[in-house]
Design a protein around this motif. Sequence first.
Motif, PDB file in Angstrom:
ATOM      1  N   GLU A   1      -2.635  50.838  59.347  1.00 30.51           N
ATOM      2  CA  GLU A   1      -1.637  51.775  59.866  1.00 30.51           C
ATOM      3  C   GLU A   1      -2.275  53.114  60.192  1.00 30.51           C
ATOM      4  O   GLU A   1      -1.937  53.745  61.203  1.00 30.51           O
ATOM      5  CB  GLU A   1      -0.507  51.943  58.845  1.00 30.51           C
TER       6      GLU A   1
ATOM      7  N   ASP B   1      -5.284  59.020  71.823  1.00 33.35           N
ATOM      8  CA  ASP B   1      -5.312  58.566  73.212  1.00 33.35           C
ATOM      9  C   ASP B   1      -4.590  59.539  74.141  1.00 33.35           C
ATOM     10  O   ASP B   1      -5.088  59.875  75.219  1.00 33.35           O
ATOM     11  CB  ASP B   1      -4.692  57.168  73.327  1.00 33.35           C
ATOM     12  N   GLY B   2      -3.432  60.001  73.729  1.00 29.99           N
ATOM     13  CA  GLY B   2      -2.689  60.949  74.561  1.00 29.99           C
ATOM     14  C   GLY B   2      -3.410  62.266  74.737  1.00 29.99           C
ATOM     15  O   GLY B   2      -3.380  62.867  75.819  1.00 29.99           O
TER      16      GLY B   2
ATOM     17  N   ALA C   1      -4.285  52.672  63.438  1.00 32.51           N
ATOM     18  CA  ALA C   1      -3.385  52.540  64.586  1.00 32.51           C
ATOM     19  C   ALA C   1      -2.810  53.886  64.993  1.00 32.51           C
ATOM     20  O   ALA C   1      -2.728  54.210  66.196  1.00 32.51           O
ATOM     21  CB  ALA C   1      -2.257  51.559  64.256  1.00 32.51           C
ATOM     22  N   ARG C   2      -2.438  54.697  64.011  1.00 31.40           N
ATOM     23  CA  ARG C   2      -1.870  56.008  64.331  1.00 31.40           C
ATOM     24  C   ARG C   2      -2.932  56.947  64.904  1.00 31.40           C
ATOM     25  O   ARG C   2      -2.628  57.774  65.764  1.00 31.40           O
ATOM     26  CB  ARG C   2      -1.217  56.619  63.091  1.00 31.40           C
TER      27      ARG C   2
ATOM     28  N   ALA D   1     -10.899  54.967  70.535  1.00 33.55           N
ATOM     29  CA  ALA D   1     -10.017  55.559  71.549  1.00 33.55           C
ATOM     30  C   ALA D   1     -10.831  56.233  72.647  1.00 33.55           C
ATOM     31  O   ALA D   1     -10.520  56.118  73.842  1.00 33.55           O
ATOM     32  CB  ALA D   1      -9.065  56.555  70.898  1.00 33.55           C
TER      33      ALA D   1
ATOM     34  N   ILE E   1      -5.626  56.001  66.729  1.00 37.42           N
ATOM     35  CA  ILE E   1      -5.915  55.588  68.104  1.00 37.42           C
ATOM     36  C   ILE E   1      -4.781  55.997  69.043  1.00 37.42           C
ATOM     37  O   ILE E   1      -5.022  56.559  70.127  1.00 37.42           O
ATOM     38  CB  ILE E   1      -6.142  54.065  68.169  1.00 37.42           C
ATOM     39  N   THR E   2      -3.555  55.753  68.630  1.00 40.27           N
ATOM     40  CA  THR E   2      -2.410  56.091  69.480  1.00 40.27           C
ATOM     41  C   THR E   2      -2.296  57.596  69.697  1.00 40.27           C
ATOM     42  O   THR E   2      -2.091  58.066  70.828  1.00 40.27           O
ATOM     43  CB  THR E   2      -1.113  55.546  68.854  1.00 40.27           C
ATOM     44  N   GLY E   3      -2.451  58.352  68.616  1.00 43.24           N
ATOM     45  CA  GLY E   3      -2.323  59.804  68.727  1.00 43.24           C
ATOM     46  C   GLY E   3      -3.435  60.434  69.536  1.00 43.24           C
ATOM     47  O   GLY E   3      -3.203  61.316  70.368  1.00 43.24           O
TER      48      GLY E   3
END
Length: 391
Positions: A71, A81-82, A74-75, A107, A77-79
């Motif tokens: 988790e 990326d933007g 995942a957070r 990322a 990479i997602t955070g």
Amino acid sequence: MTLRIMTIYGTRPEAIKVAPIIKAIETADGMESIAVVTGQHREMLDQVNTMFSIVPDYDLNIMSAGQTLNEIVARVITGIDGILEAEAPDAVIVQGDTSTVMGAAVASFNRQIPVIHLEAGLRSGDISSPFPEEANRKLTTQITALHLAPTATSKDNLVREAVSENDIVITGNSVIDTLLFATENLEVTFDDERLEALSAARDAGTAGRIMLVTAHRRENLGEAMVQIGQGIADLATKYPDLTVVFPIHRNPKVREAIRPAVEGLQNVLLIEPLAYAQFTKALSLADVVLTDSGGVQEEAPSLGKPVLVMRENTERPEAVVAGTVKLIGTHRQRIVDEVSLLLDSEEAYNGMANAVNPYGDGRAAERTIEAVRWKFAGGARPVDFGDDRTV
């Protein structure tokens, strides 16, 4: 041309090591710094940023109670990326071996942004220890464009894994930059009254002997941590003149394992985690250091402190070779025996206490800037740390 360099970090150890790099980027000609924190450690991370007057440009604040490693990654990479999409940096710096490092590197690679790996090439040789750090380092190596190795040993590890020498620069470890800054420039007092009194007693020559302890590694949770607590209790009982200073990690599993053994012992100071500047002062007070921390293995030899490491292996073998660090594992009796040897034998103590420092000279940030210029802006290749000495 201005190089826009994004530094991504999330824990206190990362902050300690990237802080001098960020400050160097901020003052370097032709460079722009973008600082991003994930908040993998919250309060401890903020303390280091404040000490260096670093105000992050982005703060993901990813942590929540009970998160799994997957988790967290995942957070991250997602955070990240933007932010990468919005800022489009020329390169991204990550440091070390945390979930933040691995996630940020992935990322960046997926966005085709070059990754600069600070403190590259450390290896324990055991993919499960330290866990998950050993794997995080090796995964990050595979997608790194510029490897900033702290020592020749780390460079050799990378070369054995088929990393091109043309992509490696030996910089020394920036933790020494930070340590020297803190010990030479900061006036420090302790919030804990017992520790402040101990510091005053040390100045007056009445403190007796002091042992600084840190323990937190994931692989030591459970029975190993119980053994550590019992060993410390045995030592405190055996040596009434010894004061044990133990900034205890906030992980409930650490506290549940340690507290039962040492509570009630007057010469064991269980205290809350220390801010970095306070920790460096506590380190300077100590006669012996007992730890499972990677960073402490690098810092303590710079101050001439013998370090006993409660692990079976280490990705930082240089100080073991130099003789200032010794691996002792986590068995209760082994801990007692090894600390006792240093406390009882002047010869054994002096053999470890010589201030051999294989990790740096306080110029890692300077070499990092030179390496980034060389790799991405056509500057001259920096001279490797260690070329004029034995590392």
